[in-house]
Design an enzyme around this catalytic site. Structure first.
Site, PDB file in Angstrom:
ATOM      1  N   PHE A 139      13.417 -35.602  98.675  1.00  0.00           N
ATOM      2  CA  PHE A 139      14.465 -35.835  99.662  1.00  0.00           C
ATOM      3  C   PHE A 139      15.675 -34.975  99.289  1.00  0.00           C
ATOM      4  O   PHE A 139      16.070 -34.939  98.117  1.00  0.00           O
ATOM      5  CB  PHE A 139      14.828 -37.319  99.651  1.00  0.00           C
ATOM      6  CG  PHE A 139      15.689 -37.736 100.809  1.00  0.00           C
ATOM      7  CD1 PHE A 139      15.139 -37.928 102.053  1.00  0.00           C
ATOM      8  CD2 PHE A 139      17.043 -37.949 100.636  1.00  0.00           C
ATOM      9  CE1 PHE A 139      15.929 -38.324 103.128  1.00  0.00           C
ATOM     10  CE2 PHE A 139      17.849 -38.337 101.705  1.00  0.00           C
ATOM     11  CZ  PHE A 139      17.283 -38.528 102.960  1.00  0.00           C
ATOM     12  N   ASP A 163      12.144 -41.706  91.731  1.00  0.00           N
ATOM     13  CA  ASP A 163      12.816 -42.282  92.881  1.00  0.00           C
ATOM     14  C   ASP A 163      11.790 -43.114  93.660  1.00  0.00           C
ATOM     15  O   ASP A 163      10.772 -42.584  94.120  1.00  0.00           O
ATOM     16  CB  ASP A 163      13.399 -41.156  93.751  1.00  0.00           C
ATOM     17  CG  ASP A 163      14.288 -41.702  94.856  1.00  0.00           C
ATOM     18  OD1 ASP A 163      14.008 -42.813  95.343  1.00  0.00           O
ATOM     19  OD2 ASP A 163      15.254 -41.011  95.230  1.00  0.00           O
TER      20      ASP A 163
HETATM   21  C1  LIG Z   1      16.423 -42.826 101.676  1.00  0.00           C
HETATM   22  C2  LIG Z   1      16.485 -41.928 100.497  1.00  0.00           C
HETATM   23  C3  LIG Z   1      17.714 -41.615  99.892  1.00  0.00           C
HETATM   24  C4  LIG Z   1      19.018 -42.107 100.484  1.00  0.00           C
HETATM   25  O1  LIG Z   1      20.069 -42.044  99.581  1.00  0.00           O
HETATM   26  P1  LIG Z   1      21.423 -42.832  99.915  1.00  0.00           P
HETATM   27  O2  LIG Z   1      22.348 -42.443  98.854  1.00  0.00           O
HETATM   28  O3  LIG Z   1      21.082 -44.292  99.931  1.00  0.00           O
HETATM   29  O4  LIG Z   1      21.876 -42.399 101.271  1.00  0.00           O
HETATM   30  C5  LIG Z   1      17.690 -40.858  98.741  1.00  0.00           C
HETATM   31  N1  LIG Z   1      16.541 -40.401  98.215  1.00  0.00           N
HETATM   32  C6  LIG Z   1      15.343 -40.661  98.789  1.00  0.00           C
HETATM   33  C7  LIG Z   1      14.098 -40.143  98.171  1.00  0.00           C
HETATM   34  C8  LIG Z   1      15.290 -41.416  99.954  1.00  0.00           C
HETATM   35  O5  LIG Z   1      14.119 -41.651 100.538  1.00  0.00           O
END
Ligand SMILES: *Cc1c(COP(=O)(O)O)cnc(C)c1O
Length: 398
Positions: free
Chosen positions: A114, A185
């Site tokens: 992401f 993650d």
């Molecule tokens: C949804 C998601 C995020 C979102 O990060 P926020 O700081 O909560 O906006 C980050 N990393 C991954 C892999 C995600 O799927």
């Protein structure tokens, strides 16, 4: 006793005449959450004002509720804490991990990660100013790319676009053999299937609560630090609530014991109240049942869509072991198709450049919903209902 998914479904306040296939992005409202937040507002905040930090146990919520999430991700008790956003937790975990491997400079990740995870890593490299480098390879090449130069392997277990799932145990093992640490993650894993952070030997893990854990928009993130590192990891964000004695108001920072040191500042009490209520839904849920049902729903969807919509190409691995809890299809007009689908009562989402994404969440989704969703999608494709200018106008959030 097998999990009663009709009973869990009844615990959600689902919008009428909508089939919700986007719980992988934002979970729906658990009925108890609304009442719990109202209680926290009127009975706690309203009546106790600042004494609520002690009397209502607000200050202990990040670790108490963190432990409830810990049970879903296979963490040892006392090693998960809530707070901040996932982007911040990625930064914290990565900064601590890098500092524990001082003689190496490479962060290894994959091109399916992401963007915020990659952006946070890039920003951290610049801030450190010690020549750290973010190296990204294709997801299928990660195992081979782990070598003696890698300080930290930073991966998201389930790819947010394709739904492809990494082999967390094998990759963690390889990273450790190569002398690297891991930051996992679990954004698309926690609440999607059973995770085993302790068993796989993960060093750090982070994730969010507003996806499969249904804490509501902006719900806090969580961080896990393996017990062997918990008293050693130095928090890069050394906030007062991660101090050993916040209310000593020392001028010098001393990290708290264990994962508590990963707390930063004042926690979001109302949002944590929603999360606490949302986690009650999991009490009668067997994670093996959840996984079996998730795969059953996914297979049903894949089979139905492939039979009825030949123009859509499956982007998710066919092998169930390599899947998370979402199914994605590709189409060049994916955005317009998804807008048309939403207008017809089936909510999924779109991820650039061409991915239509559908989340499968057994807690509130039934086989009959999947069949209806397939029928609506087939109708949208057959009638070209998507082929209208209004469906091509990109909204701010896709
Ligand atoms: C949804 C998601 C995020 C979102 O990060 P926020 O700081 O909560 O906006 C980050 N990393 C991954 C892999 C995600 O799927």
């Amino acid at each position: 006793m097998p999990t009663d998914f009709d009973a869990t479904r009844a615990l959600f306040d689902l919008p009428e005449r909508v089939i919700y296939l986007d719980g992988n992005s934002l979970g729906p409202l658990p009925r108890a959450a609304a009442a719990r937040v109202a209680h926290a507002m009127t009975e706690e905040w309203g009546k106790m004002v600042i004494t609520g930090w002690n009397r209502a146990g607000w200050m202990a919520m990040p670790s108490r509720i963190g432990d409830r999430i810990g049970r879903l991700i296979g963490a040892e008790p006392g090693h998960v804490v809530l707070g901040d956003t996932l982007s911040i937790k990625v930064y914290q975990a990565l900064a601590s991990a890098l500092e524990m491997v001082p003689d190496r400079r490479v962060i290894l990740s994959d091109t399916g990660n992401f963007p915020t995870d990659l952006y946070m890593a890039e920003g951290l490299c610049r801030t450190l100013g010690q020549g750290h480098e973010l190296r990204t390879v294709a997801p299928e090449d990660v195992l081979e790319a782990i070598d003696g130069s890698v300080a930290v392997l930073m991966l998201t277990e389930v790819d947010y676009r394709t739904g492809r799932r990494h082999d967390m145990a094998a990759l963690t093992r390889r990273a450790h053999e190569a002398g690297a640490l891991t930051v996992w993650d679990l954004a698309h894993s926690a609440g999607a299937f059973a995770v085993d952070v302790a068993g796989t030997g993960a060093d750090f893990a982070v994730g969010c609560t507003y996806k499969y854990l249904n804490s509501g928009p902006g719900g806090p993130a969580f961080i896990y630090v393996a017990p062997r590192h918990a008293d050693r990891a130095r928090p890069a964000l050394s906030g007062w609530l991660g101090h050993e004695e916040p209310f000593a108001f020392d001028l010098a920072y001393r990290p708290a014991r264990g994962v508590e040191r990963m707390r930063v500042g004042t926690p979001p009490v109302l949002q944590m109240a929603a999360l606490d209520a949302a986690l009650d839904v999991w009490e009668g849920v067997d994670m093996a049942d959840l996984r079996a049902r998730s795969l059953e729903l996914q297979d049903r969807f894949i089979e139905g869509v492939e039979a009825a919509c030949p123009a859509l190409t499956l982007a998710t691995p066919r092998d169930p072991a390599r899947r998370g809890s979402q199914v994605s299809f590709r189409h060049a007009e994916g955005y317009a198709i998804m807008q048309a689908l939403i207008a017809h009562g089936v909510i999924g989402d779109f991820r650039a450049p061409d991915i239509l994404r559908f989340g499968f969440t057994p807690l509130y989704l039934r086989p009959v919903d999947v069949d209806k969703a397939v029928a609506v999608l087939a109708e949208v494709m057959d009638s070209r209902a998507w082929d209208r200018a209004e469906y091509r106008t990109r909204a701010r959030v896709t």
